[in-house]
Design an enzyme around this catalytic site. Structure first.
Site, PDB file in Angstrom:
ATOM      1  N   SER A 124       0.845  -1.195   0.000  1.00 32.60           N
ATOM      2  CA  SER A 124       0.000   0.000   0.000  1.00 32.60           C
ATOM      3  C   SER A 124       0.877   1.241   0.000  1.00 32.60           C
ATOM      4  CB  SER A 124      -0.861  -0.032   1.264  1.00 32.60           C
ATOM      5  OG  SER A 124      -1.463   1.214   1.479  1.00 32.60           O
ATOM      6  N   TYR A 149      -2.423  -0.749  10.695  1.00 28.57           N
ATOM      7  CA  TYR A 149      -2.586  -1.449   9.416  1.00 28.57           C
ATOM      8  C   TYR A 149      -1.376  -1.187   8.515  1.00 28.57           C
ATOM      9  CZ  TYR A 149      -3.955  -2.021   4.562  1.00 28.57           C
ATOM     10  OH  TYR A 149      -3.954  -2.345   3.224  1.00 28.57           O
ATOM     11  N   LYS A 153       1.788  -3.649   6.837  1.00 26.73           N
ATOM     12  CA  LYS A 153       2.189  -3.743   5.423  1.00 26.73           C
ATOM     13  C   LYS A 153       3.696  -3.541   5.305  1.00 26.73           C
ATOM     14  CE  LYS A 153      -1.604  -4.747   3.542  1.00 26.73           C
ATOM     15  NZ  LYS A 153      -1.768  -6.020   2.856  1.00 26.73           N
TER      16      LYS A 153
HETATM   17  P1  NAD Z   1     -10.867  -7.778   1.164  1.00 22.05           P
HETATM   18  O1  NAD Z   1     -11.110  -7.758   2.629  1.00 22.05           O
HETATM   19  O2  NAD Z   1     -12.015  -7.651   0.239  1.00 22.05           O
HETATM   20  O3  NAD Z   1     -10.046  -9.086   0.778  1.00 22.05           O
HETATM   21  C1  NAD Z   1      -9.197  -9.756   1.691  1.00 22.05           C
HETATM   22  C2  NAD Z   1      -9.595 -11.224   1.684  1.00 22.05           C
HETATM   23  O4  NAD Z   1      -8.733 -11.943   2.572  1.00 22.05           O
HETATM   24  C3  NAD Z   1     -11.030 -11.456   2.156  1.00 22.05           C
HETATM   25  O5  NAD Z   1     -11.696 -12.299   1.242  1.00 22.05           O
HETATM   26  C4  NAD Z   1     -10.857 -12.138   3.526  1.00 22.05           C
HETATM   27  O6  NAD Z   1     -11.915 -13.046   3.784  1.00 22.05           O
HETATM   28  C5  NAD Z   1      -9.519 -12.831   3.356  1.00 22.05           C
HETATM   29  N1  NAD Z   1      -8.761 -13.049   4.596  1.00 22.05           N
HETATM   30  C6  NAD Z   1      -8.549 -12.160   5.596  1.00 22.05           C
HETATM   31  N2  NAD Z   1      -7.769 -12.722   6.544  1.00 22.05           N
HETATM   32  C7  NAD Z   1      -7.490 -13.979   6.117  1.00 22.05           C
HETATM   33  C8  NAD Z   1      -6.735 -15.044   6.664  1.00 22.05           C
HETATM   34  N3  NAD Z   1      -6.114 -14.928   7.858  1.00 22.05           N
HETATM   35  N4  NAD Z   1      -6.658 -16.209   5.977  1.00 22.05           N
HETATM   36  C9  NAD Z   1      -7.301 -16.351   4.787  1.00 22.05           C
HETATM   37  N5  NAD Z   1      -8.040 -15.384   4.240  1.00 22.05           N
HETATM   38  C10 NAD Z   1      -8.126 -14.202   4.885  1.00 22.05           C
HETATM   39  O7  NAD Z   1      -9.782  -6.625   0.871  1.00 22.05           O
HETATM   40  P2  NAD Z   1      -9.265  -6.038  -0.515  1.00 22.05           P
HETATM   41  O8  NAD Z   1      -9.678  -4.620  -0.596  1.00 22.05           O
HETATM   42  O9  NAD Z   1      -9.564  -6.969  -1.622  1.00 22.05           O
HETATM   43  O10 NAD Z   1      -7.713  -6.034  -0.223  1.00 22.05           O
HETATM   44  C11 NAD Z   1      -6.864  -7.107  -0.607  1.00 22.05           C
HETATM   45  C12 NAD Z   1      -5.451  -6.818  -0.125  1.00 22.05           C
HETATM   46  O11 NAD Z   1      -5.009  -5.584  -0.681  1.00 22.05           O
HETATM   47  C13 NAD Z   1      -5.336  -6.671   1.383  1.00 22.05           C
HETATM   48  O12 NAD Z   1      -4.112  -7.248   1.793  1.00 22.05           O
HETATM   49  C14 NAD Z   1      -5.305  -5.178   1.592  1.00 22.05           C
HETATM   50  O13 NAD Z   1      -4.613  -4.833   2.754  1.00 22.05           O
HETATM   51  C15 NAD Z   1      -4.541  -4.729   0.347  1.00 22.05           C
HETATM   52  N6  NAD Z   1      -4.820  -3.338  -0.003  1.00 22.05           N
HETATM   53  C16 NAD Z   1      -6.103  -2.923  -0.185  1.00 22.05           C
HETATM   54  C17 NAD Z   1      -6.376  -1.592  -0.499  1.00 22.05           C
HETATM   55  C18 NAD Z   1      -7.798  -1.106  -0.640  1.00 22.05           C
HETATM   56  O14 NAD Z   1      -8.013   0.119  -0.540  1.00 22.05           O
HETATM   57  N7  NAD Z   1      -8.793  -1.959  -0.882  1.00 22.05           N
HETATM   58  C19 NAD Z   1      -5.312  -0.699  -0.648  1.00 22.05           C
HETATM   59  C20 NAD Z   1      -4.000  -1.152  -0.471  1.00 22.05           C
HETATM   60  C21 NAD Z   1      -3.772  -2.479  -0.143  1.00 22.05           C
HETATM   61  C1  WQD Z   2     -10.050   9.044   0.582  1.00 21.60           C
HETATM   62  C2  WQD Z   2     -10.334  10.536   0.790  1.00 21.60           C
HETATM   63  C3  WQD Z   2     -10.667  11.097   3.103  1.00 21.60           C
HETATM   64  C4  WQD Z   2     -14.368   8.789   3.609  1.00 21.60           C
HETATM   65  C5  WQD Z   2      -7.226   4.184   2.799  1.00 21.60           C
HETATM   66  C6  WQD Z   2      -6.091   3.552   3.590  1.00 21.60           C
HETATM   67  C7  WQD Z   2      -5.010   3.065   2.649  1.00 21.60           C
HETATM   68  C8  WQD Z   2      -5.604   2.143   1.603  1.00 21.60           C
HETATM   69  C9  WQD Z   2      -6.741   2.791   0.873  1.00 21.60           C
HETATM   70  C10 WQD Z   2      -5.899  -0.119   2.189  1.00 21.60           C
HETATM   71  C11 WQD Z   2      -9.599  11.108   2.012  1.00 21.60           C
HETATM   72  C12 WQD Z   2     -11.934  11.324   2.329  1.00 21.60           C
HETATM   73  C13 WQD Z   2     -13.224   9.370   3.090  1.00 21.60           C
HETATM   74  C14 WQD Z   2     -15.473   9.622   3.958  1.00 21.60           C
HETATM   75  C15 WQD Z   2     -14.204  11.534   3.246  1.00 21.60           C
HETATM   76  N1  WQD Z   2      -6.146   1.012   2.273  1.00 21.60           N
HETATM   77  N2  WQD Z   2     -13.142  10.714   2.911  1.00 21.60           N
HETATM   78  N3  WQD Z   2     -15.341  10.958   3.754  1.00 21.60           N
HETATM   79  O1  WQD Z   2      -7.627   7.173   3.514  1.00 21.60           O
HETATM   80  O2  WQD Z   2      -6.732   7.580   1.175  1.00 21.60           O
HETATM   81  O3  WQD Z   2      -6.708   5.315   2.101  1.00 21.60           O
HETATM   82  O4  WQD Z   2      -7.715   3.255   1.813  1.00 21.60           O
HETATM   83  O5  WQD Z   2      -6.139  -1.152   2.359  1.00 21.60           O
HETATM   84  O6  WQD Z   2      -4.033   2.412   3.419  1.00 21.60           O
HETATM   85  O7  WQD Z   2      -5.559   4.498   4.489  1.00 21.60           O
HETATM   86  O8  WQD Z   2      -8.865   6.292   1.479  1.00 21.60           O
HETATM   87  O9  WQD Z   2     -11.212   6.213   0.753  1.00 21.60           O
HETATM   88  O10 WQD Z   2     -10.705   6.334   3.224  1.00 21.60           O
HETATM   89  O11 WQD Z   2     -10.288   8.340   1.792  1.00 21.60           O
HETATM   90  O12 WQD Z   2     -14.156  12.753   3.084  1.00 21.60           O
HETATM   91  O13 WQD Z   2     -16.500   9.141   4.450  1.00 21.60           O
HETATM   92  O14 WQD Z   2     -11.736  10.685   1.077  1.00 21.60           O
HETATM   93  O15 WQD Z   2     -10.487  12.066   4.081  1.00 21.60           O
HETATM   94  O16 WQD Z   2      -9.280  12.438   1.676  1.00 21.60           O
HETATM   95  P1  WQD Z   2      -7.456   6.711   2.140  1.00 21.60           P
HETATM   96  P2  WQD Z   2     -10.351   6.719   1.835  1.00 21.60           P
END
Ligand code: NAD
Ligand code: WQD
Length: 344
Positions: A124, A149, A153
């Protein structure tokens, strides 16, 4: 090639599984379904007209992993499984260290034992911390993530760096995502958060569909063009294609490879609201609320490294992100929990 996708039933995982299947790869998904449902994989299989081997299990369960590697000829692992709610990570840090750090450790140990040394990890942009410039590049030093979190990472990135230093068999891709949004263009699969969404686009979507009353805009006094926070939103299908490219590049790229997956363009919260209104044809009521702790004003990716080394760049713009999100949300107002129902 058989690819193990941990967390493959989740949001980014299911879209990536679809992309892998369509590219001809065989896929095994390991997921404990703690934040997802099997319906996402059923729909993914239907879209691809191919099947997935699904194992309901946990990355912290070493015996389960050993059985999986014994039963399937896995060449590479794409590792999504983990917990991802920033606020929750501050309330329940041990759950985050256990799932994200211990779980990853257990997975890497099982991979090493099985002789599987190729891994794509979901990292991330949060690992950059607050570097003092809004444009994040891979050669910048990592910073101090503002939440637990983000810390997990960074810890997993560091674990993989050490592993690749110690044993040259490893090929590692650390993919630093910016802000994934959107859904597959079919409207069949998408993001299905449990409870009140933490992230901007899922929140706006639930306002649009009538599940929530109004968006709270967290601060309009940032030093940005309209005072609201600016982020680099990336379509989840572009992200999925980035995983395919990274995974396919690994055999020729030993050691650790870091790639930003972003578009290089930032949009403000109010610009996102306007774009969503245009996509759904409805007003999105919002109110200005105080800043959210830990947020930074603005950042976006420098995506040139992935373009140069992987031949990947995000192809879908803001309109596609919003139209596809709305198609998914309007056809599945309650996500995977209810049958499809048109509201538009
Ligand atoms: P998500 O929660 O939809 O997917 C994660 C999946 O992992 C889920 O299906 C959950 O059931 C499974 N899971 C959780 N813990 C587990 C475990 N211990 N064993 C087996 N399965 C497990 O989330 P996502 O948005 O698809 O994110 C996927 C990955 O990408 C995550 O590692 C998240 O941290 C990373 N990521 C997401 C974002 C975002 O904004 N969505 C941004 C940056 C990084
Ligand atoms: C985006 C913008 C908020 C909600 C997070 C995690 C990051 C990654 C992605 C991973 C910001 C604003 C949001 C709301 C708002 N996660 N906002 N009202 O914070 O950039 O990133 O998600 O797994 O690690 O930190 O994403 O979508 O929460 O916010 O005004 O109800 O929207 O302040 O400017 P963020 P976000």
């Amino acid at each position: 090639m058989t690819i193990l996708v941990t967390g493959g039933a989740g949001y980014i995982g299911s879209h990536t599984v679809l992309t892998l299947l369509q590219a001809g790869h065989d896929v095994v998904v390991l997921d404990n379904l703690s934040n997802s449902s099997l319906e996402s994989l059923r729909r993914t299989e239907a879209l691809a007209d191919r099947t997935v081997s699904f194992i309901e299990g946990d990355i912290r369960d070493r015996a389960c992993l050993d059985r999986l590697f014994a039963q399937h000829d896995i060449e590479s692992v794409i590792h999504f499984a983990g917990l991802k709610a920033v606020g929750e990570s501050m309330q329940e840090p041990l759950a985050y260290f256990e799932n994200n750090v211990s779980g990853s450790l257990c997975l890497f140990q099982a991979m090493a034992t099985a002789g599987v040394h190729r891994i794509v990890f979901s990292s991330s942009a949060t690992v950059y911390g607050e570097p003092g410039t809004p444009i994040f590049r891979e050669d910048m030093p990592t910073g101090t993530p503002t939440n637990t979190y983000g810390q997990t990472k960074l810890m997993v990135e560091q674990m993989l760096q050490a592993l690749a230093r110690a044993d040259q068999h490893w090929s590692v891709a650390l993919l630093r995502y910016f802000n994934p949004v959107g859904a597959h263009e079919s409207g069949q699969i998408g993001e299905d958060p449990q409870g009140i969404p933490n992230n901007l686009v899922p929140y706006i979507s639930q306002v649009a569909v009538g599940r929530l009353e109004a968006l709270s805009v967290f601060g309009n006094d940032y030093p940005t063009r309209d005072g609201t926070g600016i982020r680099d939103y990336i379509h989840v299908m572009d992200l999925a294609e980035g995983h395919l490219k990274a995974m396919e590049a690994l055999p020729d790229r030993p050691g650790v490879n870091i790639w930003n997956l972003g578009t290089g363009t930032g949009y403000s919260v109010l610009e996102m609201v306007a774009a969503y209104e245009k996509a759904c044809g409805r007003p999105i009521p919002y109110k200005i609320a105080p800043r959210r702790a830990g947020d930074i004003a603005e950042f976006w990716a420098d995506p040139t490294k992935a373009a140069k080394e992987l031949g990947w760049k995000a192809e879908r713009g803001l309109d596609a992100m919003m139209v596809d999100t709305w198609r998914w949300q309007s056809r599945n107002p309650h996500g995977y929990r209810k049958l499809e129902k048109e509201v538009a």
